[in-house]
Each structure stands twice: as C-alpha cells, then as structure tokens.
Design a protein around this motif. Structure first.
Motif, PDB file in Angstrom:
ATOM      1  N   SER A 381     -26.717   3.549  16.962  1.00 16.95           N
ATOM      2  CA  SER A 381     -25.411   3.733  17.369  1.00 16.95           C
ATOM      3  C   SER A 381     -24.590   4.246  16.618  1.00 16.95           C
ATOM      4  CB  SER A 381     -24.914   2.347  17.939  1.00 16.95           C
ATOM      5  OG  SER A 381     -25.600   2.050  19.134  1.00 16.95           O
ATOM      6  N   THR A 382     -23.546   4.949  16.735  1.00 22.42           N
ATOM      7  CA  THR A 382     -22.545   5.537  15.824  1.00 22.42           C
ATOM      8  C   THR A 382     -21.500   4.491  15.710  1.00 22.42           C
ATOM      9  OG1 THR A 382     -22.718   7.624  16.668  1.00 22.42           O
ATOM     10  CG2 THR A 382     -20.786   7.259  15.615  1.00 22.42           C
ATOM     11  N   TYR A 383     -21.034   4.242  14.453  1.00 20.70           N
ATOM     12  CA  TYR A 383     -20.199   3.468  13.953  1.00 20.70           C
ATOM     13  C   TYR A 383     -19.160   3.752  12.780  1.00 20.70           C
ATOM     14  CZ  TYR A 383     -23.268  -0.036  15.942  1.00 20.70           C
ATOM     15  OH  TYR A 383     -23.728  -0.735  16.893  1.00 20.70           O
ATOM     16  N   TYR A 384     -17.884   3.426  12.934  1.00 14.61           N
ATOM     17  CA  TYR A 384     -16.781   4.025  12.124  1.00 14.61           C
ATOM     18  C   TYR A 384     -16.311   3.130  10.842  1.00 14.61           C
ATOM     19  CZ  TYR A 384     -16.033   6.991  16.055  1.00 14.61           C
ATOM     20  OH  TYR A 384     -16.347   7.808  17.131  1.00 14.61           O
ATOM     21  N   LEU A 385     -16.196   3.358   9.690  1.00 12.53           N
ATOM     22  CA  LEU A 385     -15.816   2.861   8.492  1.00 12.53           C
ATOM     23  C   LEU A 385     -14.188   3.109   8.292  1.00 12.53           C
ATOM     24  CD1 LEU A 385     -16.349   0.960   5.936  1.00 12.53           C
ATOM     25  CD2 LEU A 385     -16.575   3.049   4.585  1.00 12.53           C
ATOM     26  N   CYS A 386     -13.598   2.195   8.748  1.00 10.20           N
ATOM     27  CA  CYS A 386     -11.875   2.355   8.876  1.00 10.20           C
ATOM     28  C   CYS A 386     -11.291   1.523   7.460  1.00 10.20           C
ATOM     29  CB  CYS A 386     -11.397   1.439  10.188  1.00 10.20           C
ATOM     30  SG  CYS A 386     -12.458   2.032  11.731  1.00 10.20           S
ATOM     31  N   TYR A 387     -10.148   2.008   7.241  1.00  8.56           N
ATOM     32  CA  TYR A 387      -9.394   1.268   6.090  1.00  8.56           C
ATOM     33  C   TYR A 387      -7.892   1.300   6.452  1.00  8.56           C
ATOM     34  CZ  TYR A 387      -8.008   5.822   4.070  1.00  8.56           C
ATOM     35  OH  TYR A 387      -7.252   6.863   3.819  1.00  8.56           O
ATOM     36  N   GLU A 388      -7.193   0.626   5.925  1.00  7.06           N
ATOM     37  CA  GLU A 388      -5.648   0.732   5.819  1.00  7.06           C
ATOM     38  C   GLU A 388      -5.179   0.045   4.663  1.00  7.06           C
ATOM     39  OE1 GLU A 388      -2.612  -0.356   9.442  1.00  7.06           O
ATOM     40  OE2 GLU A 388      -3.474  -2.335   8.343  1.00  7.06           O
ATOM     41  N   LEU A 389      -4.187   0.687   3.942  1.00  9.11           N
ATOM     42  CA  LEU A 389      -3.656   0.546   2.792  1.00  9.11           C
ATOM     43  C   LEU A 389      -1.948   0.109   3.060  1.00  9.11           C
ATOM     44  CD1 LEU A 389      -4.593   3.712   0.757  1.00  9.11           C
ATOM     45  CD2 LEU A 389      -5.180   1.221   0.028  1.00  9.11           C
ATOM     46  N   SER A 390      -1.411  -0.722   2.396  1.00  9.64           N
ATOM     47  CA  SER A 390      -0.260  -1.342   2.778  1.00  9.64           C
ATOM     48  C   SER A 390       0.176  -2.056   1.195  1.00  9.64           C
ATOM     49  CB  SER A 390      -0.303  -2.582   3.719  1.00  9.64           C
ATOM     50  OG  SER A 390      -1.223  -3.643   3.350  1.00  9.64           O
ATOM     51  N   ASP A 391       1.732  -2.424   1.252  1.00  9.45           N
ATOM     52  CA  ASP A 391       2.197  -3.075   0.266  1.00  9.45           C
ATOM     53  C   ASP A 391       2.448  -4.241   0.221  1.00  9.45           C
ATOM     54  OD1 ASP A 391       3.588  -3.141  -2.134  1.00  9.45           O
ATOM     55  OD2 ASP A 391       5.574  -2.862  -1.165  1.00  9.45           O
ATOM     56  N   ARG A 392       1.927  -5.161  -0.609  1.00  7.55           N
ATOM     57  CA  ARG A 392       2.031  -6.640  -0.247  1.00  7.55           C
ATOM     58  C   ARG A 392       3.309  -7.082  -0.400  1.00  7.55           C
ATOM     59  NH1 ARG A 392      -2.795  -6.351  -3.764  1.00  7.55           N
ATOM     60  NH2 ARG A 392      -4.641  -7.619  -2.601  1.00  7.55           N
ATOM     61  N   ASN A 393       4.538  -6.472  -1.139  1.00  8.02           N
ATOM     62  CA  ASN A 393       5.797  -6.720  -1.408  1.00  8.02           C
ATOM     63  C   ASN A 393       6.419  -6.772  -0.211  1.00  8.02           C
ATOM     64  OD1 ASN A 393       5.101  -7.409  -3.993  1.00  8.02           O
ATOM     65  ND2 ASN A 393       5.726  -5.343  -5.001  1.00  8.02           N
ATOM     66  N   THR A 394       6.138  -5.804   0.589  1.00 11.85           N
ATOM     67  CA  THR A 394       7.156  -5.351   1.720  1.00 11.85           C
ATOM     68  C   THR A 394       6.278  -5.484   3.081  1.00 11.85           C
ATOM     69  OG1 THR A 394       6.541  -2.997   1.707  1.00 11.85           O
ATOM     70  CG2 THR A 394       8.357  -3.863   0.317  1.00 11.85           C
ATOM     71  N   ASN A 395       5.044  -5.653   2.836  1.00 12.96           N
ATOM     72  CA  ASN A 395       4.209  -5.832   4.163  1.00 12.96           C
ATOM     73  C   ASN A 395       4.215  -4.454   5.237  1.00 12.96           C
ATOM     74  OD1 ASN A 395       3.155  -8.222   4.049  1.00 12.96           O
ATOM     75  ND2 ASN A 395       5.206  -9.199   4.889  1.00 12.96           N
ATOM     76  N   LYS A 396       4.831  -3.257   4.177  1.00 14.78           N
ATOM     77  CA  LYS A 396       4.548  -1.939   5.170  1.00 14.78           C
ATOM     78  C   LYS A 396       3.597  -1.143   4.541  1.00 14.78           C
ATOM     79  CE  LYS A 396       9.611  -1.320   4.695  1.00 14.78           C
ATOM     80  NZ  LYS A 396      10.813  -0.508   4.263  1.00 14.78           N
ATOM     81  N   ARG A 397       3.312  -0.226   5.379  1.00 14.24           N
ATOM     82  CA  ARG A 397       2.252   0.815   5.181  1.00 14.24           C
ATOM     83  C   ARG A 397       2.548   1.358   3.634  1.00 14.24           C
ATOM     84  NH1 ARG A 397      -0.338   3.693  10.557  1.00 14.24           N
ATOM     85  NH2 ARG A 397      -1.839   1.896  11.128  1.00 14.24           N
ATOM     86  N   LEU A 398       1.615   1.755   3.067  1.00 15.06           N
ATOM     87  CA  LEU A 398       1.742   2.365   1.727  1.00 15.06           C
ATOM     88  C   LEU A 398       2.930   3.534   1.827  1.00 15.06           C
ATOM     89  CD1 LEU A 398       0.870   1.817  -1.224  1.00 15.06           C
ATOM     90  CD2 LEU A 398      -0.864   3.470  -0.865  1.00 15.06           C
ATOM     91  N   ASN A 399       2.663   4.532   2.457  1.00 17.42           N
ATOM     92  CA  ASN A 399       3.421   5.467   2.630  1.00 17.42           C
ATOM     93  C   ASN A 399       5.002   5.473   2.892  1.00 17.42           C
ATOM     94  OD1 ASN A 399       1.145   7.098   2.083  1.00 17.42           O
ATOM     95  ND2 ASN A 399       0.989   8.272   3.896  1.00 17.42           N
ATOM     96  N   ASP A 400       5.173   4.404   3.342  1.00 18.80           N
ATOM     97  CA  ASP A 400       6.442   3.937   3.741  1.00 18.80           C
ATOM     98  C   ASP A 400       7.214   3.325   2.528  1.00 18.80           C
ATOM     99  OD1 ASP A 400       6.208   4.468   6.384  1.00 18.80           O
ATOM    100  OD2 ASP A 400       5.621   2.630   7.000  1.00 18.80           O
ATOM    101  N   THR A 401       6.606   3.063   1.224  1.00 16.51           N
ATOM    102  CA  THR A 401       7.129   2.609   0.117  1.00 16.51           C
ATOM    103  C   THR A 401       7.213   3.772  -0.794  1.00 16.51           C
ATOM    104  OG1 THR A 401       4.982   2.009  -0.774  1.00 16.51           O
ATOM    105  CG2 THR A 401       6.404   0.486   0.640  1.00 16.51           C
ATOM    106  N   SER A 402       7.012   5.156  -0.418  1.00 12.54           N
ATOM    107  CA  SER A 402       7.212   6.196  -1.404  1.00 12.54           C
ATOM    108  C   SER A 402       6.075   6.030  -2.754  1.00 12.54           C
ATOM    109  CB  SER A 402       8.468   6.377  -1.867  1.00 12.54           C
ATOM    110  OG  SER A 402       9.238   6.560  -0.745  1.00 12.54           O
ATOM    111  N   PRO A 403       4.928   5.745  -2.462  1.00 14.53           N
ATOM    112  CA  PRO A 403       4.174   5.292  -3.684  1.00 14.53           C
ATOM    113  C   PRO A 403       3.750   6.579  -4.768  1.00 14.53           C
ATOM    114  CG  PRO A 403       2.693   5.803  -1.793  1.00 14.53           C
ATOM    115  CD  PRO A 403       4.291   5.993  -1.452  1.00 14.53           C
ATOM    116  N   GLY A 404       4.154   7.671  -4.539  1.00 15.71           N
ATOM    117  CA  GLY A 404       3.615   8.861  -5.245  1.00 15.71           C
ATOM    118  C   GLY A 404       2.535   9.454  -4.723  1.00 15.71           C
TER     119      GLY A 404
END
Length: 512
Positions: A381-404
């Motif tokens: 079968s076909t399977y997907y390796l997924c990921y999500e990056l976030s900021d622990r301080n704000t619980n926002k997705r990483l790009n919402d915290t202007s990480p560079g």
C-alpha cells in the motif's frame, strides 16, 4: 586819457559778460534739497507706461533720471550710468531687489565714458518686480528680465538718493522662518525699522538699543520684524538672538509603537521604533514648547547587529520623532540620535533580538495527505510521511512567528535501514512525501529542520505486514481447466482479489 563815454561803454561790456557767464552756470541748489520719498507703485506704473515708446539710443541714464524726476525726485544729472552707479549703488545682491530701485549692469561695449572715463557700470534701468526691469535701449523703452542680463548684473541702488515707500508689495522674498525668534537690538542708540528690505526704504520707526523684538523670517541680511504693534524690516547686523532656554536633554528609547512606552521584550520579526524627545530640564516641556530658539537638526540611525545601517532619517528642528526597523536578525541593534546646529549632542540605546522561536516538530505516517496517524499497514500500500512545525512558546505554526529562513528534510527508511525516498522543503512548516511500501517489517520516517542555525528532528514508525483475510466461505471450481477443483484454483481467486496472497487447500476445504 579815455573819455567818460568810453569808460561807460567798457563797463557795459564787462557787465554783459558777467551776466552771460552767470546765466550759463547750472543751477546747483537743488542738489542739497531733502531726499524725496517715492512710492514703489507709482514708479512701477509710470515706467511700465513708457514701454514701447521711442527713446534716443545710448541714453539709459537720462531715461531713468527723467522718470524719477517726473515723480518728484531730485535729478542728479549724472553724465553716465557708470557715474550714477559709483554714486548711488547700495547692494550687489540680485535677491529681494526693491520695486522701483535702480538696477545697474556692466559695460555694454560702448567703451568708457567720454566725460568721467569710467566703464564699470555701462547700463541702468528701473526694477518693476517679478524679475523684470524697464530700460531705454536700442532706440526704444523695453521691458526685460534680470536673468537675460545676469552675466552683466552689478547690483541696485537709488539714483538721486531718494527713498522708497513700499506700498506695492515687495517681491516675494526668499526669507526663511528658520531665523524666527526673539532678538535683542544691539545698535548704538537705535535701530531703524524700514518699510522694505534695504536702506533705500523709508524709516518707519527707530527701535531703542536693548529692546527685544520678534523676527518672523529673514534672509540672513534683512529681517521681518514685529515690535510695539508695528511690522517692518531691520538689518540683521544689529540683532542678537535671545535663547530663553539652555540646551535640552535628549531622551531616547525603543518602543513597539510610534512614540509609545519603552518595550521590555524584543522578538525577531517584529517592528521596533527608535524614539526621542528634546526636553527642557527646567520646565519639563519639549524644547519648542519651552521657548527654545536655536536652529538645529536631528539625525536618527538604527544599526543592524553586524554594524551596517538598517535605517537613517534626518529631521530639521523637530524636538520629538521616530524611525522604525523590522528586527529580522539575531543580535544587538543600536539606535543613535545625533543633534547638530545651535546645540549638539548624541544619545545611544541598544536592544537585543534573541532566538525567540522555540520550535517543535510532529512526525507521523498516514494513508492520506496530512491525514490521521497510523502505526501499522499492509504490504504493497501507499503511505504518507507527514510533518508539522510549530512554536512551543505561542502554539502557532512556525511560519506565523517569522522564523527566518529554514529547510525541512523528509526521509523514509526500509526495515533494513536503506532509503526508500527523501525530499527537502524550504520555508514549509507542514508537508508530506509518499511511497508504496512493498516489504514487510518496520519502516521509519524522519524529518529534520534547521531553523536559524538550530536543528530540530522528529521521527515516526509504521509496521508493514502481509495482508490478513478473515475465514469465510469460498466458492471455488475448476478455474484452471484441469477437470478438478483444487487449492490451485482457490489460490487464483485470492490473487485476483489481492495480488499477493497464496493459500493452500485440499479439494474440499480451504485452510486460511
């Protein structure tokens, strides 16, 4: 011996000669009469009415003297424009020429005067405002621009020593309000306040020494003055500026709003404002509100952590202002306020931008794009390796915290440790890769992200097994055409359904 008759005849001859000589001597007493006061508007209107009329060539000085004389001035009878310029020139400036003044120009090619031998001033006219003057040239009266004669312009004066009463409104002057303020009169005795720029204008009042007057603007030579309910013009030579307050204190701080309160914390990617105030310490007021009179300018500069200039701005005579920068770099920023002019000073403030993102990563396998997590699956079968990056301080997705800038790399490994597939994403705080997992055993997926030099990693596993078919009644027959139903025929049915399972069975029962 002469007879009495001869003596009488001789006396008559001498008396006749004396009388004739007396009549030939020009009448000079008008030269010492009091100087006339002429109206600027009257001069302008009169000379402009002459434009276009015929007038003898090479008689420019005679033309202007006749105009002034017709309006009530005492005629000096100068032999030429050069003699007139030598006697009556007041200023070599081409700025703020009074309307009605005599304008003088250099030699026009006619050579020196036959009477006085002078040639520095070779032409003259009368200024009528807006950059124009009226003069006699080429056999007629013409109106020309000063600029068209700029290479010959010598200056202006008042032919015949008359004075002007400026009732027509002097040309819009080039005076600046940067001179505005209170001034003390320092002249010996009194300072004349005149009706226009220059000593050729009538005296409107005499201001006593030591008097404080208000200057609204000036060109550095003549000032617009208000005193005792009157307005006029005074030379700046005898005016000393009064500064009622001392040099102000420079107050500097960093805020997250325009002229807001001081910030206590700083995060990468946010906007920050370098603010300042110039404050009189005695009154606690802004410099301008306290009556500060000095001219000054302020330069604000914010420097990046590497020392390069992030932003700079110059303000003329502003006692409170700001500049802003977006802090996209890690390190120490420096803000500098520099004041120059009537008083000088420098103030510096710094603020630190630390790594304000505390990144975390979640990694999982799914049977769909960014779907629910799975820990087991079926071979093939076909399977997907997924990921999500976030900021622990704000619980926002990483790009919402202007990480560079950052990069995330995904890898799927077989049970034996070899790679199945990998891919790297730039600036993506969630994504996936997919692959068909054709073996059995535990597959492992990893995601590594490098964010502003800081590495975060995450991993997930999925166990892949052979497909399991629950026991059920099966219809089987002679599928392979050998005249009997056997386990081989059942096997073909299962392969058709799954393509990967082989079962063994006797002729009567299927064992799963």
């Amino acid at each position: 011996m002469k007879s009495m008759k001869e003596i009488k005849r001789g006396l008559c001859v001498w008396l006749s000669i004396i009388l004739a000589v007396t009549m030939l001597v020009p009448y000079q007493t008008e030269q010492v009469q009091a100087a006339a006061v002429l109206q600027s508007s009257a001069i302008k209107n009169y000379v402009e009415s002459k434009v276009g009329q015929s007038y003898p060539n090479a008689m420019c000085e005679q033309f202007i003297e006749e105009c002034y004389q017709a309006l009530g001035a005492v005629r000096p009878y100068s032999c030429c424009a050069s003699k007139s310029g030598n006697d009556f020139m007041r200023s070599s400036s081409s700025a703020n020429i009074p309307i009605g003044a005599t304008v003088y120009f250099g030699n026009c090619g006619g050579g020196p005067c036959r009477r006085c031998g002078s040639s520095y001033y070779g032409h003259a006219g009368i200024y009528v405002g807006s950059g124009y003057f009226v003069h006699a040239t080429g056999g007629r009266v013409q109106k020309s621009t000063i600029s068209s004669w700029a290479n010959k312009y010598r200056g202006y004066g008042y032919c015949g020593n008359f004075t002007l009463a400026d009732d027509s409104g002097q040309d819009s002057c080039s005076c600046s309000t940067s001179y505005a303020g209170n001034y003390t009169v320092t002249a010996n005795g009194a300072l004349n306040m005149r009706s226009g720029h220059g000593t050729g204008f009538a005296v409107a009042a005499a201001i006593p020494t030591g008097t404080v007057v208000r200057v609204t603007k000036s060109d550095g030579q003549w000032a617009h003055v208000e005193w005792n309910g009157s307005s006029g013009y005074c030379t700046m030579q005898y005016l000393s500026k009064v500064n009622p307050v001392g040099a102000p204190q420079i107050q500097t701080w960093i805020s997250d709003t325009k002229m807001g309160s001081t910030s206590s914390s700083f995060q990468k990617g946010n906007w920050y404002y370098l603010c300042y105030r110039l404050v009189d310490l005695k009154s606690g007021k802004l410099y301008s509100e306290a009556g500060g009179q000095e001219d000054y300018s302020v330069t604000e500069t914010i420097y990046n952590p590497d020392g390069s200039t992030a932003v700079t701005q110059n303000y003329g005579k502003s006692d409170n202002n700001w500049v802003a920068v977006r802090a996209n770099n890690i390190g120490t920023y420096k803000g500098v306020i520099k004041v120059t002019g009537g008083f000088e000073g420098t103030s510096t403030v710094t603020f630190d931008i630390a790594q304000n993102v505390n990144p975390s990563i979640r990694v999982w396998f799914s049977d769909s794009k960014m779907g629910n997590g799975l820990t087991s699956g079926t071979k093939g079968s076909t399977y997907y390796l997924c990921y999500e990056l976030s900021d622990r301080n704000t619980n926002k997705r990483l790009n919402d915290t202007s990480p560079g800038k950052y990069k995330a790399t995904e890898i799927i490994y077989k049970p034996d440790g070899s790679r199945v597939f990998s891919y790297a994403y730039d600036q993506s705080d969630y994504n996936w890769i997919r692959s068909s997992l054709d073996g059995t055993g535990t597959y492992r997926g990893t995601v590594q992200a490098v964010i502003d030099g800081k590495t975060v990693e995450g991993s997930a596993q999925i166990k892949i097994s052979e497909p399991v078919i629950e026991r059920q009644d099966l219809y089987y027959g002679d599928l392979n055409g050998d005249g009997r139903a056997t386990a081989v025929d059942v096997s073909m049915i299962i392969k058709a359904a799954n393509g990967s399972v082989t079962l063994t069975a006797d002729e009567k029962n299927v064992q799963i």
